[in-house]
Design a protein around this motif. Structure first.
Motif, PDB file in Angstrom:
ATOM      1  N   LYS A   1      40.709  -6.397  77.349  1.00  0.00           N
ATOM      2  CA  LYS A   1      40.650  -7.907  76.922  1.00  0.00           C
ATOM      3  C   LYS A   1      39.596  -8.638  76.784  1.00  0.00           C
ATOM      4  O   LYS A   1      38.826  -9.250  75.810  1.00  0.00           O
ATOM      5  N   VAL A   2      38.820  -8.323  78.103  1.00  0.00           N
ATOM      6  CA  VAL A   2      37.145  -9.078  77.959  1.00  0.00           C
ATOM      7  C   VAL A   2      36.320  -8.347  77.037  1.00  0.00           C
ATOM      8  O   VAL A   2      35.235  -8.938  76.457  1.00  0.00           O
ATOM      9  N   ILE A   3      36.279  -7.121  76.863  1.00  0.00           N
ATOM     10  CA  ILE A   3      35.533  -6.508  75.826  1.00  0.00           C
ATOM     11  C   ILE A   3      35.885  -6.755  74.509  1.00  0.00           C
ATOM     12  O   ILE A   3      34.783  -6.880  73.891  1.00  0.00           O
ATOM     13  N   GLY A   4      37.228  -7.028  74.254  1.00  0.00           N
ATOM     14  CA  GLY A   4      37.456  -7.620  73.065  1.00  0.00           C
ATOM     15  C   GLY A   4      36.895  -9.245  72.676  1.00  0.00           C
ATOM     16  O   GLY A   4      36.294  -9.391  71.667  1.00  0.00           O
ATOM     17  N   ILE A   5      37.026 -10.060  73.780  1.00  0.00           N
ATOM     18  CA  ILE A   5      36.428 -11.259  73.630  1.00  0.00           C
ATOM     19  C   ILE A   5      34.827 -11.162  73.433  1.00  0.00           C
ATOM     20  O   ILE A   5      34.198 -11.952  72.590  1.00  0.00           O
ATOM     21  N   ASN A   6      34.226 -10.189  74.380  1.00  0.00           N
ATOM     22  CA  ASN A   6      32.983 -10.122  74.263  1.00  0.00           C
ATOM     23  C   ASN A   6      32.342  -9.536  72.845  1.00  0.00           C
ATOM     24  O   ASN A   6      31.455  -9.896  72.211  1.00  0.00           O
TER      25      ASN A   6
ATOM     26  N   ALA B   1      38.656  -8.172  66.313  1.00  0.00           N
ATOM     27  CA  ALA B   1      38.368  -7.424  67.477  1.00  0.00           C
ATOM     28  C   ALA B   1      39.099  -7.464  68.688  1.00  0.00           C
ATOM     29  O   ALA B   1      39.387  -6.697  69.503  1.00  0.00           O
ATOM     30  N   PRO B   2      39.588  -8.980  69.119  1.00  0.00           N
ATOM     31  CA  PRO B   2      40.025  -9.419  70.320  1.00  0.00           C
ATOM     32  C   PRO B   2      41.515  -8.557  70.193  1.00  0.00           C
ATOM     33  O   PRO B   2      41.930  -8.030  71.387  1.00  0.00           O
ATOM     34  N   VAL B   3      42.070  -8.660  69.139  1.00  0.00           N
ATOM     35  CA  VAL B   3      43.522  -7.970  69.099  1.00  0.00           C
ATOM     36  C   VAL B   3      43.144  -6.447  69.311  1.00  0.00           C
ATOM     37  O   VAL B   3      44.297  -5.935  69.917  1.00  0.00           O
TER      38      VAL B   3
ATOM     39  N   GLY C   1      36.309  -4.353  62.952  1.00  0.00           N
ATOM     40  CA  GLY C   1      37.139  -4.961  63.970  1.00  0.00           C
ATOM     41  C   GLY C   1      37.889  -3.897  64.895  1.00  0.00           C
ATOM     42  O   GLY C   1      38.166  -4.077  66.079  1.00  0.00           O
ATOM     43  N   LEU C   2      38.651  -3.184  64.039  1.00  0.00           N
ATOM     44  CA  LEU C   2      39.582  -2.122  64.644  1.00  0.00           C
ATOM     45  C   LEU C   2      38.681  -1.049  65.215  1.00  0.00           C
ATOM     46  O   LEU C   2      39.178  -0.510  66.196  1.00  0.00           O
ATOM     47  N   PHE C   3      37.621  -0.850  64.743  1.00  0.00           N
ATOM     48  CA  PHE C   3      36.698   0.267  65.194  1.00  0.00           C
ATOM     49  C   PHE C   3      36.154  -0.030  66.673  1.00  0.00           C
ATOM     50  O   PHE C   3      36.154   0.803  67.806  1.00  0.00           O
ATOM     51  N   SER C   4      35.335  -1.213  66.531  1.00  0.00           N
ATOM     52  CA  SER C   4      34.529  -1.449  67.816  1.00  0.00           C
ATOM     53  C   SER C   4      34.921  -1.710  69.115  1.00  0.00           C
ATOM     54  O   SER C   4      34.511  -1.050  70.091  1.00  0.00           O
TER      55      SER C   4
END
Length: 454
Positions: free
Chosen positions: A132-137, A308-310, A362-365
């Motif tokens: 979750k936080v990596i997604g936010i970052n 990315a967050p999703v 976004g799906l990859f990173s």
């Protein structure tokens, strides 16, 4: 960990993660204007973003290791201070050479910020919240990429390109203030010896490699590339015979870590040059102003920031390798579509290609980063974070290097003018073709990680 500590760290890391890509994407939009002001050719123009990326790549791993010994918070704050000073100097640059030098300094600060920010986040948040936080970052990175073309284009058009550097100043000061309120320090390798020889050989290897690659097909390039092979050999020998290496090469025995890192390298090599190529295409060939070009280019990073967050949250529940592989495949389709652009291509087609590219990225990173960070022990978070940053930066440098090489071969060292727009377009087609092929290969690197069983 206390809730306030988590929030402070998340805010500081997110703001710093916004700054580094913002500087990259905003400057790409301003390059044609900077080129006209300083009267420089297209090849020297590409060194303005390359210098920043080169320095960041050279110093990410050494500072990642140093942060484990001296303290992640300390290196993070120092990095923001260097970024602050170099931004002011860049805004005052009297010519292209000074601007490139100041960009090198800014890249060093960026390296210190990025590797420690992600490592601190991973240290503070437990595994079940990490995705979750990596997604936010990661979303913050994409917001930086998003606002870069828009703000960069608007600032360049209405105030001047120097203002791009000035808007980062208050953000770095805010980050320094936030982190100064954090009492904790993280230094899991405190007391261990810093590997100076490995750090110097590593940085020298990357400098010779990226400079040599960017100078192709010049004869000097072969000398630099041979030098990079020699220094890489020295680096490997030092690291394999050092009890406290700057880069623990044994991490690459981990299947997931290795293929996730390779996939990241390929992905960034195939995508970072897109904004530079389309900035040239939209401003030179389409005749659009920097602010309009920026509004078009924002399509890609906006979709990245939304997805990315999703994807990050999804990677906590589903196989992150599968998500990353799907993202890479979508990117390949988008890059292939851009090989057909010409002076009559409708802007709607550019928007559509950029939207697909953003969704794929976004799906990859986020899942890919989660796979890397979750594949190592806690004590290796600093170097794993540095690896994420290094793969990104080397890939971005290679991406600009590919564009530079193709421009040198097709266009030559000349100022871009209507008389050579056809050669600029030809260079663009070849570059996108190379990027599409690279990304297609990257699908196999991403999907290969599914065989990991531990």
């Amino acid at each position: 960990m206390g809730r306030s500590l988590k929030l402070y760290v998340l805010l500081a890391a997110t703001l710093s993660s916004f700054l580094t890509p913002f500087m990259g994407s905003s400057i790409n939009v301003a390059l044609p204007v900077i080129g006209r002001e300083f009267q420089i050719d297209a090849i020297l123009q590409t060194w303005i973003p390359t210098a920043y990326l080169l320095a960041a790549a050279m110093f990410s791993v050494p500072f990642g290791r140093l942060s484990e010994i001296k303290g992640m918070k300390r290196i993070f704050i120092y990095g923001n201070a260097i970024f602050f000073i170099s931004s002011l100097l860049s805004a005052l640059a009297p010519n292209a050479i000074f601007l490139i030098i100041f960009r090198l300094l800014q890249g060093i600060g960026s390296a210190m910020m990025f590797v420690t920010g992600l490592a601190i986040l991973t240290r503070v948040y437990p595994p079940m919240e990490r995705g979750k936080v990596i997604g936010i970052n990661t979303a913050a990175v994409y917001v930086g990429l998003s606002l870069g073309p828009v703000l960069g284009g608007a600032l360049t058009h209405y105030i001047g390109w120097r203002s791009i550097f000035l808007v980062t100043v208050p953000i770095t000061l805010l980050v320094i203030f936030i982190m100064s309120r954090v009492r904790e320090e993280w230094a899991d390798a405190k007391g261990e010896k810093f590997d100076l020889g490995g750090s110097i050989s590593y940085s020298t290897f990357l400098f010779l490699l990226i400079c040599g690659f960017s100078l192709l097909p010049d004869t000097k390039a072969s000398i630099l590339l041979i030098g990079s092979i020699i220094t890489a050999s020295i680096f490997l020998w030092i690291e394999l015979n050092n009890s406290s290496p700057v880069f623990n090469l044994r991490l690459f025995k981990n299947f997931t870590f290795t293929f996730s890192s390779l996939a990241a390298l390929i992905n960034y090599s195939a995508t970072f040059g897109v904004s530079l190529l389309l900035s040239y295409y939209l401003q030179y060939i389409k005749g659009l102003t920097p602010n309009i070009a920026g509004l078009i280019l924002v399509t890609q990073p906006v979709l990245m920031a939304l997805v990315a967050p999703v994807a990050g949250r999804a990677s906590d529940k589903f196989n992150p390798q599968k998500l990353a592989g799907l993202g890479m495949a979508i990117i390949s389709v988008a890059l292939f579509s851009l090989t057909f652009i010409n002076p009559r291509t409708p802007l709607s087609m550019i928007f559509a290609s950029l939207a697909v590219l953003g969704i794929g990225f976004g799906l990859f990173s986020s899942p890919n980063t989660n796979a890397i960070m979750s594949s190592v022990e806690k004590k290796y978070f600093g170097i794993a974070s540095a690896t994420v940053s290094t793969m990104r930066l080397i890939g971005q440098s290679f991406s600009i290097g590919i564009v530079t090489l193709i421009l040198a071969l097709i266009l030559g060292r000349v100022k871009i003018a209507p008389s050579n727009f056809n050669l600029l377009l030809q260079s663009t087609h070849i570059s996108f073709s190379v990027f599409a092929i690279l990304c297609f290969i990257g699908i196999f690197a991403a999907m290969a990680r599914r065989k990991e069983s531990d």
